[in-house]
Design a protein around this motif. Structure first.
Motif, PDB file in Angstrom:
ATOM      1  N   ALA A   2     -21.218  -3.789   5.859  1.00 49.91           N
ATOM      2  CA  ALA A   2     -20.774  -2.797   6.838  1.00 49.91           C
ATOM      3  C   ALA A   2     -19.265  -2.619   6.771  1.00 49.91           C
ATOM      4  CB  ALA A   2     -21.199  -3.217   8.239  1.00 49.91           C
ATOM      5  N   GLY A   3     -18.579  -3.716   6.485  1.00 49.72           N
ATOM      6  CA  GLY A   3     -17.124  -3.677   6.421  1.00 49.72           C
ATOM      7  C   GLY A   3     -16.608  -2.789   5.304  1.00 49.72           C
ATOM      8  N   LEU A   4     -17.366  -2.685   4.203  1.00 56.35           N
ATOM      9  CA  LEU A   4     -16.941  -1.808   3.115  1.00 56.35           C
ATOM     10  C   LEU A   4     -16.823  -0.365   3.602  1.00 56.35           C
ATOM     11  CD1 LEU A   4     -19.074  -3.262   0.179  1.00 56.35           C
ATOM     12  CD2 LEU A   4     -16.574  -3.208   0.308  1.00 56.35           C
ATOM     13  N   GLY A   5     -17.814   0.093   4.365  1.00 53.76           N
ATOM     14  CA  GLY A   5     -17.756   1.445   4.903  1.00 53.76           C
ATOM     15  C   GLY A   5     -16.639   1.603   5.919  1.00 53.76           C
ATOM     16  N   GLN A   6     -16.400   0.567   6.704  1.00 54.17           N
ATOM     17  CA  GLN A   6     -15.334   0.636   7.716  1.00 54.17           C
ATOM     18  C   GLN A   6     -13.948   0.665   7.061  1.00 54.17           C
ATOM     19  OE1 GLN A   6     -16.802  -2.926   9.663  1.00 54.17           O
ATOM     20  NE2 GLN A   6     -17.351  -1.772  11.513  1.00 54.17           N
ATOM     21  N   VAL A   7     -13.798  -0.087   5.996  1.00 54.44           N
ATOM     22  CA  VAL A   7     -12.514  -0.059   5.260  1.00 54.44           C
ATOM     23  C   VAL A   7     -12.316   1.302   4.606  1.00 54.44           C
ATOM     24  CG1 VAL A   7     -11.270  -1.008   3.266  1.00 54.44           C
ATOM     25  CG2 VAL A   7     -12.365  -2.547   4.911  1.00 54.44           C
ATOM     26  N   ASP A   8     -13.401   1.885   4.088  1.00 58.40           N
ATOM     27  CA  ASP A   8     -13.295   3.230   3.509  1.00 58.40           C
ATOM     28  C   ASP A   8     -12.865   4.239   4.571  1.00 58.40           C
ATOM     29  OD1 ASP A   8     -14.018   2.338   1.020  1.00 58.40           O
ATOM     30  OD2 ASP A   8     -16.143   2.895   1.222  1.00 58.40           O
ATOM     31  N   ALA A   9     -13.426   4.116   5.779  1.00 59.00           N
ATOM     32  CA  ALA A   9     -13.048   5.025   6.868  1.00 59.00           C
ATOM     33  C   ALA A   9     -11.585   4.833   7.245  1.00 59.00           C
ATOM     34  CB  ALA A   9     -13.949   4.782   8.082  1.00 59.00           C
ATOM     35  N   ALA A  10     -11.132   3.580   7.277  1.00 55.88           N
ATOM     36  CA  ALA A  10      -9.724   3.298   7.597  1.00 55.88           C
ATOM     37  C   ALA A  10      -8.807   3.866   6.522  1.00 55.88           C
ATOM     38  CB  ALA A  10      -9.510   1.798   7.743  1.00 55.88           C
ATOM     39  N   THR A  11      -9.219   3.750   5.256  1.00 55.81           N
ATOM     40  CA  THR A  11      -8.435   4.286   4.142  1.00 55.81           C
ATOM     41  C   THR A  11      -8.323   5.804   4.252  1.00 55.81           C
ATOM     42  OG1 THR A  11      -9.141   2.465   2.715  1.00 55.81           O
ATOM     43  CG2 THR A  11      -8.255   4.424   1.638  1.00 55.81           C
ATOM     44  N   LYS A  12      -9.442   6.443   4.618  1.00 55.13           N
ATOM     45  CA  LYS A  12      -9.442   7.892   4.781  1.00 55.13           C
ATOM     46  C   LYS A  12      -8.508   8.308   5.911  1.00 55.13           C
ATOM     47  CE  LYS A  12     -12.517  11.845   5.452  1.00 55.13           C
ATOM     48  NZ  LYS A  12     -13.927  12.285   5.650  1.00 55.13           N
ATOM     49  N   ARG A  13      -8.487   7.538   6.997  1.00 55.85           N
ATOM     50  CA  ARG A  13      -7.608   7.853   8.125  1.00 55.85           C
ATOM     51  C   ARG A  13      -6.136   7.762   7.703  1.00 55.85           C
ATOM     52  NH1 ARG A  13     -10.015   4.667  11.746  1.00 55.85           N
ATOM     53  NH2 ARG A  13      -8.587   2.920  11.397  1.00 55.85           N
ATOM     54  N   VAL A  14      -5.808   6.744   6.921  1.00 53.62           N
ATOM     55  CA  VAL A  14      -4.435   6.599   6.425  1.00 53.62           C
ATOM     56  C   VAL A  14      -4.080   7.754   5.490  1.00 53.62           C
ATOM     57  CG1 VAL A  14      -2.902   5.179   5.000  1.00 53.62           C
ATOM     58  CG2 VAL A  14      -4.403   4.090   6.684  1.00 53.62           C
ATOM     59  N   ALA A  15      -5.030   8.123   4.623  1.00 54.06           N
ATOM     60  CA  ALA A  15      -4.781   9.231   3.684  1.00 54.06           C
ATOM     61  C   ALA A  15      -4.571  10.543   4.430  1.00 54.06           C
ATOM     62  CB  ALA A  15      -5.953   9.357   2.706  1.00 54.06           C
ATOM     63  N   THR A  16      -5.345  10.744   5.514  1.00 52.87           N
ATOM     64  CA  THR A  16      -5.181  11.962   6.319  1.00 52.87           C
ATOM     65  C   THR A  16      -3.784  12.024   6.920  1.00 52.87           C
ATOM     66  OG1 THR A  16      -7.543  12.041   6.845  1.00 52.87           O
ATOM     67  CG2 THR A  16      -6.051  13.241   8.308  1.00 52.87           C
ATOM     68  N   ALA A  17      -3.296  10.875   7.417  1.00 49.22           N
ATOM     69  CA  ALA A  17      -1.942  10.827   7.983  1.00 49.22           C
ATOM     70  C   ALA A  17      -0.904  11.131   6.910  1.00 49.22           C
ATOM     71  CB  ALA A  17      -1.685   9.455   8.599  1.00 49.22           C
ATOM     72  N   GLN A  18      -1.125  10.624   5.688  1.00 48.34           N
ATOM     73  CA  GLN A  18      -0.197  10.912   4.585  1.00 48.34           C
ATOM     74  C   GLN A  18      -0.167  12.399   4.263  1.00 48.34           C
ATOM     75  OE1 GLN A  18      -1.602   7.713   1.695  1.00 48.34           O
ATOM     76  NE2 GLN A  18       0.569   7.845   1.180  1.00 48.34           N
ATOM     77  N   VAL A  19      -1.346  13.014   4.238  1.00 46.88           N
ATOM     78  CA  VAL A  19      -1.423  14.448   3.931  1.00 46.88           C
ATOM     79  C   VAL A  19      -0.700  15.261   4.988  1.00 46.88           C
ATOM     80  CG1 VAL A  19      -2.992  16.417   3.774  1.00 46.88           C
ATOM     81  CG2 VAL A  19      -3.536  14.292   2.581  1.00 46.88           C
ATOM     82  N   GLN A  20      -0.884  14.882   6.251  1.00 46.36           N
ATOM     83  CA  GLN A  20      -0.222  15.618   7.340  1.00 46.36           C
ATOM     84  C   GLN A  20       1.292  15.494   7.236  1.00 46.36           C
ATOM     85  OE1 GLN A  20      -2.200  13.816  10.696  1.00 46.36           O
ATOM     86  NE2 GLN A  20      -3.706  15.470  10.825  1.00 46.36           N
ATOM     87  N   LEU A  21       1.781  14.277   6.971  1.00 49.27           N
ATOM     88  CA  LEU A  21       3.226  14.098   6.817  1.00 49.27           C
ATOM     89  C   LEU A  21       3.733  14.851   5.591  1.00 49.27           C
ATOM     90  CD1 LEU A  21       3.775  10.315   7.682  1.00 49.27           C
ATOM     91  CD2 LEU A  21       4.250  12.310   9.118  1.00 49.27           C
TER      92      LEU A  21
END
Length: 300
Positions: free
Chosen positions: A214-233
């Motif tokens: 389950a943690g693999l999917g949660q880490v992927d979601a966290a990575t996506k959230r960080v990437a979204t913040a990078q794209v916005q900046l």
């Protein structure tokens, strides 16, 4: 009837002409010396007022340029911190994949769990990245850090906004919860990134393969959230670059306008000075010939 101009009146008129010629010569010499057409408002009131207005506008644009430089620093620092977090999360995911195997014994699971805890500490360090002594991800909080040593958020949800032009203000920050998630006291696996990594380290250590999967999917979601913040900046940084270029063009145009109003064409100014000098010398010579000594001058 022939009207005679009194000698005293004529002398005064000629002296006034000399003074006027001298004033014009002085002004021409001053322009050549200073390199400026306008050395005081009285030289050309209309151009002087226009120039003052343009200088006021230029000062505003220069402040906007300083704001743009500050915004660029925020975007660069934020992007560097988020890139570091993304790399760390990739490392966490690789560790979880390795840990999700029945071949691991107690010693190897403990080592893998410690790797995740080390990555968590590195991400915590990145979350407290700062710009000029101010935490990047703490909102408008006056604190020295966005997160404490336990991963508890210390900031607020405030936006850091900088005016870049008269009609555009850019938000240069993202808050910790936007990037790392929100704390969940009742379920760490559904909480922020620091809670999640702590829970995953424990799951690896105890061999809880279900939690690891389950943690693999949660880490992927966290990575996506960080990437979204990078794209916005990054998107805001791109907008900032366009605005900065426009600001620089406006500043060049204003400086050119101010120069055209205030500064001289040197060759033209020298010619003008020589002309005024010749006019002054001619006025003196003409006056000397007209005002001749009279009999009364000899009788005094």
């Amino acid at each position: 009837m022939i009207t005679r101009i009194a000698s005293l009146s004529g002398a005064r008129t000629m002296l006034q002409s000399i003074q006027n010629a001298n004033s014009e010569l002085f002004r021409a010499q001053e322009q050549v010396t200073t390199g400026r057409r306008i050395n005081r408002v009285s030289d050309n009131p209309a151009d002087a007022v226009s120039s003052l207005n343009q200088r006021a506008t230029l000062r505003r644009l220069e402040q906007y340029s300083r704001n743009a430089e500050e915004a660029t620093s925020w975007f660069d620092a934020g992007d560097a911190a988020l890139a570091d977090v993304s790399d760390r999360l990739a490392g966490v995911r690789a560790t979880l994949v390795q840990a999700n195997s029945a071949a691991n014994d107690v010693t190897s699971r403990a080592a893998l769990a410690n790797q995740i805890r080390a990555q968590r500490e590195s991400i915590l360090l990145a979350s407290n990245a700062e710009r000029g002594g101010r935490p990047l991800f703490a909102g408008n909080s006056a604190g020295a850090a966005a997160y404490d040593a336990n991963g508890v958020y210390l900031g607020d949800n405030g936006a850091v906004n900088l005016p870049i032009t008269g009609g555009v203000t850019l938000q240069v920050n993202r808050t910790g919860p936007d990037i790392f998630g929100t704390n969940n006291p009742s379920d760490p696996t559904q909480g922020d990134l620091f809670q999640l990594l702590g829970a995953l380290a424990t799951a690896v250590e105890t061999g809880d393969t279900a939690a690891i999967s389950a943690g693999l999917g949660q880490v992927d979601a966290a990575t996506k959230r960080v990437a979204t913040a990078q794209v916005q900046l990054g998107s805001r940084a791109s907008q900032l670059e366009d605005l900065t270029n426009s600001l620089e063009d406006s500043k060049v145009s204003l400086k050119s306008g101010i120069s055209n109003k205030e500064n001289i064409d040197f060759a033209e100014a020298v010619i003008n000075m020589k002309t005024r000098e010749a006019a002054y010398q001619a006025a003196i010579q003409a006056t000397a010939k007209v005002i001749q000594p009279s009999l009364m001058d000899f009788l005094r």
